[in-house]
Scaffold this motif. Structure first.
Motif, PDB file in Angstrom:
ATOM      1  N   VAL A  16       1.435  -1.166   9.748  1.00  0.00           N
ATOM      2  CA  VAL A  16       2.410  -1.983   9.017  1.00  0.00           C
ATOM      3  C   VAL A  16       3.465  -1.098   8.346  1.00  0.00           C
ATOM      4  CG1 VAL A  16       2.688  -3.524   7.035  1.00  0.00           C
ATOM      5  CG2 VAL A  16       0.874  -3.943   8.683  1.00  0.00           C
ATOM      6  N   SER A  17       3.040  -0.035   7.682  1.00  0.00           N
ATOM      7  CA  SER A  17       4.004   0.813   6.975  1.00  0.00           C
ATOM      8  C   SER A  17       4.959   1.510   7.947  1.00  0.00           C
ATOM      9  CB  SER A  17       3.296   1.827   6.091  1.00  0.00           C
ATOM     10  OG  SER A  17       2.519   2.710   6.859  1.00  0.00           O
ATOM     11  N   HIS A  18       4.466   1.999   9.064  1.00  0.00           N
ATOM     12  CA  HIS A  18       5.360   2.673  10.006  1.00  0.00           C
ATOM     13  C   HIS A  18       6.231   1.699  10.782  1.00  0.00           C
ATOM     14  CE1 HIS A  18       2.847   6.086   8.970  1.00  0.00           C
ATOM     15  NE2 HIS A  18       3.916   6.795   9.289  1.00  0.00           N
ATOM     16  N   THR A  19       5.791   0.460  10.920  1.00  0.00           N
ATOM     17  CA  THR A  19       6.662  -0.562  11.502  1.00  0.00           C
ATOM     18  C   THR A  19       7.824  -0.849  10.556  1.00  0.00           C
ATOM     19  OG1 THR A  19       4.795  -1.541  12.674  1.00  0.00           O
ATOM     20  CG2 THR A  19       6.740  -2.922  12.376  1.00  0.00           C
ATOM     21  N   ILE A  20       7.549  -0.909   9.262  1.00  0.00           N
ATOM     22  CA  ILE A  20       8.616  -1.096   8.276  1.00  0.00           C
ATOM     23  C   ILE A  20       9.583   0.092   8.305  1.00  0.00           C
ATOM     24  CG2 ILE A  20       9.084  -1.209   5.795  1.00  0.00           C
ATOM     25  CD1 ILE A  20       6.466  -2.855   5.573  1.00  0.00           C
ATOM     26  N   PHE A  21       9.044   1.304   8.434  1.00  0.00           N
ATOM     27  CA  PHE A  21       9.902   2.488   8.528  1.00  0.00           C
ATOM     28  C   PHE A  21      10.787   2.426   9.773  1.00  0.00           C
ATOM     29  CE2 PHE A  21       6.494   5.073   6.121  1.00  0.00           C
ATOM     30  CZ  PHE A  21       6.950   4.574   4.916  1.00  0.00           C
ATOM     31  N   ALA A  22      10.258   1.968  10.889  1.00  0.00           N
ATOM     32  CA  ALA A  22      11.057   1.850  12.108  1.00  0.00           C
ATOM     33  C   ALA A  22      12.149   0.790  11.947  1.00  0.00           C
ATOM     34  CB  ALA A  22      10.162   1.499  13.298  1.00  0.00           C
ATOM     35  N   PHE A  23      11.821  -0.338  11.325  1.00  0.00           N
ATOM     36  CA  PHE A  23      12.809  -1.397  11.114  1.00  0.00           C
ATOM     37  C   PHE A  23      13.928  -0.957  10.180  1.00  0.00           C
ATOM     38  CE2 PHE A  23       9.724  -5.129  12.024  1.00  0.00           C
ATOM     39  CZ  PHE A  23       9.948  -4.974  13.373  1.00  0.00           C
ATOM     40  N   SER A  24      13.631  -0.082   9.217  1.00  0.00           N
ATOM     41  CA  SER A  24      14.625   0.306   8.212  1.00  0.00           C
ATOM     42  C   SER A  24      15.232   1.680   8.446  1.00  0.00           C
ATOM     43  CB  SER A  24      14.000   0.255   6.822  1.00  0.00           C
ATOM     44  OG  SER A  24      12.939   1.175   6.733  1.00  0.00           O
ATOM     45  N   ASN A  25      14.848   2.364   9.533  1.00  0.00           N
ATOM     46  CA  ASN A  25      15.364   3.700   9.862  1.00  0.00           C
ATOM     47  C   ASN A  25      15.100   4.673   8.708  1.00  0.00           C
ATOM     48  OD1 ASN A  25      16.509   5.636  11.454  1.00  0.00           O
ATOM     49  ND2 ASN A  25      18.616   5.042  11.050  1.00  0.00           N
ATOM     50  N   MET A  26      13.856   4.719   8.285  1.00  0.00           N
ATOM     51  CA  MET A  26      13.439   5.542   7.147  1.00  0.00           C
ATOM     52  C   MET A  26      12.249   6.396   7.569  1.00  0.00           C
ATOM     53  SD  MET A  26      11.917   4.178   3.523  1.00  0.00           S
ATOM     54  CE  MET A  26      13.366   3.237   3.108  1.00  0.00           C
ATOM     55  N   THR A  27      12.108   7.553   6.942  1.00  0.00           N
ATOM     56  CA  THR A  27      10.949   8.389   7.203  1.00  0.00           C
ATOM     57  C   THR A  27       9.944   8.250   6.063  1.00  0.00           C
ATOM     58  OG1 THR A  27      11.859  10.327   6.078  1.00  0.00           O
ATOM     59  CG2 THR A  27      12.384  10.074   8.419  1.00  0.00           C
ATOM     60  N   THR A  28       8.732   8.690   6.318  1.00  0.00           N
ATOM     61  CA  THR A  28       7.696   8.654   5.290  1.00  0.00           C
ATOM     62  C   THR A  28       8.092   9.527   4.101  1.00  0.00           C
ATOM     63  OG1 THR A  28       6.093   8.438   7.075  1.00  0.00           O
ATOM     64  CG2 THR A  28       5.223   8.931   4.913  1.00  0.00           C
ATOM     65  N   PHE A  29       8.674  10.680   4.391  1.00  0.00           N
ATOM     66  CA  PHE A  29       9.099  11.595   3.337  1.00  0.00           C
ATOM     67  C   PHE A  29      10.169  10.956   2.458  1.00  0.00           C
ATOM     68  CE2 PHE A  29      11.882  15.103   1.908  1.00  0.00           C
ATOM     69  CZ  PHE A  29      10.972  15.750   1.091  1.00  0.00           C
ATOM     70  N   ASP A  47      16.960   0.332  -1.689  1.00  0.00           N
ATOM     71  CA  ASP A  47      18.128   0.542  -0.827  1.00  0.00           C
ATOM     72  C   ASP A  47      17.684   1.074   0.533  1.00  0.00           C
ATOM     73  OD1 ASP A  47      19.927  -0.264  -2.730  1.00  0.00           O
ATOM     74  OD2 ASP A  47      20.306   1.762  -3.471  1.00  0.00           O
ATOM     75  N   LEU A  48      18.416   0.705   1.546  1.00  0.00           N
ATOM     76  CA  LEU A  48      18.162   1.199   2.903  1.00  0.00           C
ATOM     77  C   LEU A  48      19.410   1.962   3.356  1.00  0.00           C
ATOM     78  CD1 LEU A  48      16.634  -2.094   4.329  1.00  0.00           C
ATOM     79  CD2 LEU A  48      15.412  -0.137   3.379  1.00  0.00           C
ATOM     80  N   PRO A  49      19.593   3.214   2.907  1.00  0.00           N
ATOM     81  CA  PRO A  49      20.867   3.900   3.132  1.00  0.00           C
ATOM     82  C   PRO A  49      21.147   4.261   4.586  1.00  0.00           C
ATOM     83  CG  PRO A  49      19.307   5.387   2.120  1.00  0.00           C
ATOM     84  CD  PRO A  49      18.678   4.033   2.127  1.00  0.00           C
ATOM     85  N   ILE A  54      18.355  -4.117  12.311  1.00  0.00           N
ATOM     86  CA  ILE A  54      17.040  -4.001  12.933  1.00  0.00           C
ATOM     87  C   ILE A  54      17.128  -3.628  14.403  1.00  0.00           C
ATOM     88  CG2 ILE A  54      14.993  -5.324  13.588  1.00  0.00           C
ATOM     89  CD1 ILE A  54      15.221  -6.811  10.973  1.00  0.00           C
ATOM     90  N   ASP A  55      18.042  -4.234  15.156  1.00  0.00           N
ATOM     91  CA  ASP A  55      18.117  -3.941  16.587  1.00  0.00           C
ATOM     92  C   ASP A  55      18.508  -2.491  16.862  1.00  0.00           C
ATOM     93  OD1 ASP A  55      20.634  -4.486  15.561  1.00  0.00           O
ATOM     94  OD2 ASP A  55      21.374  -5.336  17.431  1.00  0.00           O
ATOM     95  N   LYS A  56      19.519  -1.980  16.160  1.00  0.00           N
ATOM     96  CA  LYS A  56      19.935  -0.592  16.375  1.00  0.00           C
ATOM     97  C   LYS A  56      18.892   0.387  15.832  1.00  0.00           C
ATOM     98  CE  LYS A  56      23.501   2.542  16.748  1.00  0.00           C
ATOM     99  NZ  LYS A  56      24.854   2.864  16.697  1.00  0.00           N
ATOM    100  N   ASN A  57      18.250   0.044  14.716  1.00  0.00           N
ATOM    101  CA  ASN A  57      17.187   0.903  14.184  1.00  0.00           C
ATOM    102  C   ASN A  57      16.051   1.052  15.186  1.00  0.00           C
ATOM    103  OD1 ASN A  57      18.571   1.232  11.790  1.00  0.00           O
ATOM    104  ND2 ASN A  57      17.373  -0.288  10.687  1.00  0.00           N
ATOM    105  N   LEU A  58      15.644  -0.050  15.808  1.00  0.00           N
ATOM    106  CA  LEU A  58      14.571   0.028  16.795  1.00  0.00           C
ATOM    107  C   LEU A  58      15.007   0.792  18.040  1.00  0.00           C
ATOM    108  CD1 LEU A  58      12.885  -3.467  16.542  1.00  0.00           C
ATOM    109  CD2 LEU A  58      12.022  -1.264  15.777  1.00  0.00           C
TER     110      LEU A  58
END
Length: 109
Positions: A16-29, A47-49, A54-58
């Protein structure tokens, strides 16, 4: 059996957490250390800087990072992805889909 439940719950949380990271173009760090990273100063936790929708992030997550699209199309030449620091975040935007946590219509967190 108890260890199996613990393992499944841990794997579910990671999924779930890494799916959210993929949707928001964010890393764990970036999620865990955002207050200590220079290029994220001035942003809020919600913020999602780096999000590009979602489509381009994926597409970036699944294809551009590891070159899968290049291998499929036959273009094997490596090219770097140009990194740009986040721009100004418009928290009063009318675009509520790209700014779900704080926009012109509501604010959360």
């Amino acid at each position: 059996k108890t260890y199996l439940y613990l393992l499944v719950i841990s794997a579910g949380i990671m999924f779930v957490s890494h799916t959210i990271f993929a949707f928001s173009n964010m890393t764990t760090f970036e999620c865990s250390k955002s207050r200590h990273i220079d290029y994220l100063r001035g942003t809020k936790q919600t913020d999602l800087p780096f999000s590009k929708g979602i489509d381009k992030n994926l597409r970036i997550f699944c294809c551009q990072r590891d070159g899968v699209c290049d291998i499929i199309t036959g273009n094997h030449k490596w090219k770097p992805i140009m990194w740009q620091p986040p721009g100004k975040i418009d928290r009063d935007s009318e675009d509520w889909f790209e700014n779900p946590w704080q926009n012109k219509y509501w604010a959360c967190c």
